[in-house]
Scaffold this active site. Structure first.
Site, PDB file in Angstrom:
ATOM      1  N   GLU A 118     -11.311  -3.889  -3.365  1.00 12.69           N
ATOM      2  CA  GLU A 118     -10.412  -2.786  -3.723  1.00 12.69           C
ATOM      3  C   GLU A 118     -10.145  -2.854  -5.224  1.00 12.69           C
ATOM      4  O   GLU A 118      -9.422  -3.727  -5.687  1.00 12.69           O
ATOM      5  CB  GLU A 118      -9.096  -2.927  -2.951  1.00 12.69           C
ATOM      6  CG  GLU A 118      -9.279  -3.068  -1.458  1.00 12.69           C
ATOM      7  CD  GLU A 118      -8.099  -3.809  -0.804  1.00 12.69           C
ATOM      8  OE1 GLU A 118      -6.938  -3.509  -1.139  1.00 12.69           O
ATOM      9  OE2 GLU A 118      -8.344  -4.695   0.013  1.00 12.69           O
ATOM     10  N   HIS A 174       0.807  -1.227   0.000  1.00 13.92           N
ATOM     11  CA  HIS A 174       0.000   0.000   0.000  1.00 13.92           C
ATOM     12  C   HIS A 174       0.845   1.284   0.000  1.00 13.92           C
ATOM     13  O   HIS A 174       0.548   2.240   0.705  1.00 13.92           O
ATOM     14  CB  HIS A 174      -0.963  -0.003   1.191  1.00 13.92           C
ATOM     15  CG  HIS A 174      -2.000  -1.100   1.117  1.00 13.92           C
ATOM     16  ND1 HIS A 174      -2.485  -1.580  -0.070  1.00 13.92           N
ATOM     17  CD2 HIS A 174      -2.647  -1.812   2.094  1.00 13.92           C
ATOM     18  CE1 HIS A 174      -3.391  -2.529   0.167  1.00 13.92           C
ATOM     19  NE2 HIS A 174      -3.498  -2.701   1.458  1.00 13.92           N
ATOM     20  N   HIS A 233      -9.901   1.623   0.445  1.00 11.44           N
ATOM     21  CA  HIS A 233      -9.784   0.425   1.278  1.00 11.44           C
ATOM     22  C   HIS A 233     -10.931   0.319   2.294  1.00 11.44           C
ATOM     23  O   HIS A 233     -10.715  -0.092   3.445  1.00 11.44           O
ATOM     24  CB  HIS A 233      -8.429   0.433   1.981  1.00 11.44           C
ATOM     25  CG  HIS A 233      -7.909  -0.913   2.336  1.00 11.44           C
ATOM     26  ND1 HIS A 233      -8.501  -1.726   3.277  1.00 11.44           N
ATOM     27  CD2 HIS A 233      -6.847  -1.603   1.870  1.00 11.44           C
ATOM     28  CE1 HIS A 233      -7.812  -2.848   3.382  1.00 11.44           C
ATOM     29  NE2 HIS A 233      -6.818  -2.801   2.542  1.00 11.44           N
TER      30      HIS A 233
END
Ligand code: GAL
Length: 346
Positions: free
Chosen positions: A312, A103, A177
């Site tokens: 996602e 991420h 998210h």
């Protein structure tokens, strides 16, 4: 339609964080400037209204956020070995998931305070968040300007538009998210009986660290087959290869990347709520909330494993190191423009 803005909290750096609340149709959406985070969504049902997004009871919780509702960048999901090469030059990123980058690294977009502006259009209300990421940020090359707008339409859709410009070639992969629990984040129920349909015939094979091997596998007649709706819990514990404590896999969305097309339909039988998802991206990471710890959520609620699921929308993980995946390299000749829509009914 209505927009309100208030101070959400102040970081130890002295930086103020704002919370925007948008109302349109039958929905109410809240967003924080810390991480351009989707903090809540109130959705009606036959039994009453509930917040269907997992989160924290106070600003303090969002200062130590486990990715609940955040906007992820520069690169959502994993980059294997925390490195990649472009035009023969190797770039090394911050490694924050063992030997890999997850991420966007340690101080990635979800930890930053974005600037924000609310605006109204004839069909909805929106907040546009903007962020500048400097050359070298977490090891990524080039100066990058990101803009992500979140809004609700009068027809009960959440619309997310992702944009980025970068002045040299660099991998970009932005997503949201949010963890959903369509029964309500405070219901105390898990998401295992929520029914999911995915518009995906294939998913990405991963190794034990969740790094794609580069192979796409057919989902048909496997635990990854969501062609017809089935409860998330139905095949969750089956010992399929790569099935790690539940689902945490990227599914290739059927159809042409770049075109807005359906990727999922979700139905929660106890509340009667439906959610339909649309994306322009090549893939969607379906995560069944495998690592949510025992923790307090919003007022009066407790979370644990499988309290929420994520969908996602994104470019495939580790694309910068997988030449056979759709290219996630953007730069002076290629701006980043992607869209996601989540439509609700009950
Ligand atoms: C997901 C990822 C999971 C986990 C989670 C955050 O996007 O696929 O493996 O890292 O984020 O806890």
């Amino acid at each position: 339609m209505k927009v309100s803005k208030k101070t959400f909290g102040v970081l130890s750096s002295g930086k103020k964080v704002h919370l925007y609340t948008l109302k349109a149709g039958d929905l109410k959406l809240s967003l924080s400037t810390l991480g351009a985070t989707w903090t809540s969504l109130i959705v009606p049902s036959a039994n009453g209204k509930d917040d269907i997004i997992l989160g924290y009871s106070s600003f303090h919780g969002y200062m130590h956020n486990r990715y609940f509702g955040v906007t992820v960048g520069r690169y959502a999901n994993r980059i294997g070995g925390g490195k990649f090469s472009i035009e023969g030059k190797e770039y090394n990123l911050t490694k924050n998931d063992g030997e890999n980058t997850l991420h966007g690294g340690r101080m990635s977009f979800c930890k930053k305070v974005w600037t924000a502006d609310a605006y109204e259009e004839k069909d909805g209300v929106f907040v546009r968040f903007e962020l500048k990421s400097n050359d070298g940020d977490e090891g990524f090359p080039g100066n990058l300007w990101a803009a992500v707008s979140y809004g609700i339409t009068k027809t009960n859709e959440i619309v997310i538009d992702y944009e980025a410009k970068v002045d040299v070639n660099c991998p970009v992969n932005l997503t949201n998210h949010a963890y959903f629990n369509l029964r309500g984040e405070g219901s105390g129920s898990d998401i295992l009986s929520t029914e999911l349909k995915l518009f995906s015939s294939a998913y990405l094979e991963v190794d034990e660290h969740l790094i794609p091997t580069g192979k796409l596998l057919s989902a048909e007649n496997t635990p990854f087959d969501f062609k017809s709706p089935k409860p998330i819990g139905k095949d969750l514990n089956s010992k399929a290869p790569g099935n790690i404590k539940g689902y945490d896999h990227c599914f290739a969305v059927n159809g042409e990347p770049g075109k807005l097309r359906p990727f999922a339909e979700v139905y929660e039988p106890a509340s009667g709520r439906y959610m339909k998802g649309f994306t322009t991206q090549p893939g969607v990471q379906f995560f069944s909330g495998n690592n949510i710890p025992q923790m307090q959520g919003k007022i009066g609620s407790n979370y644990g494993q499988y309290s929420g699921f994520c969908l996602e929308t994104q470019h495939f993980p580790d694309s910068p190191n997988k030449p056979n995946f759709p290219s996630s390299i953007f730069g002076p000749n290629r701006d980043y423009n992607e869209k996601a829509v989540f439509a609700f009914d009950w």
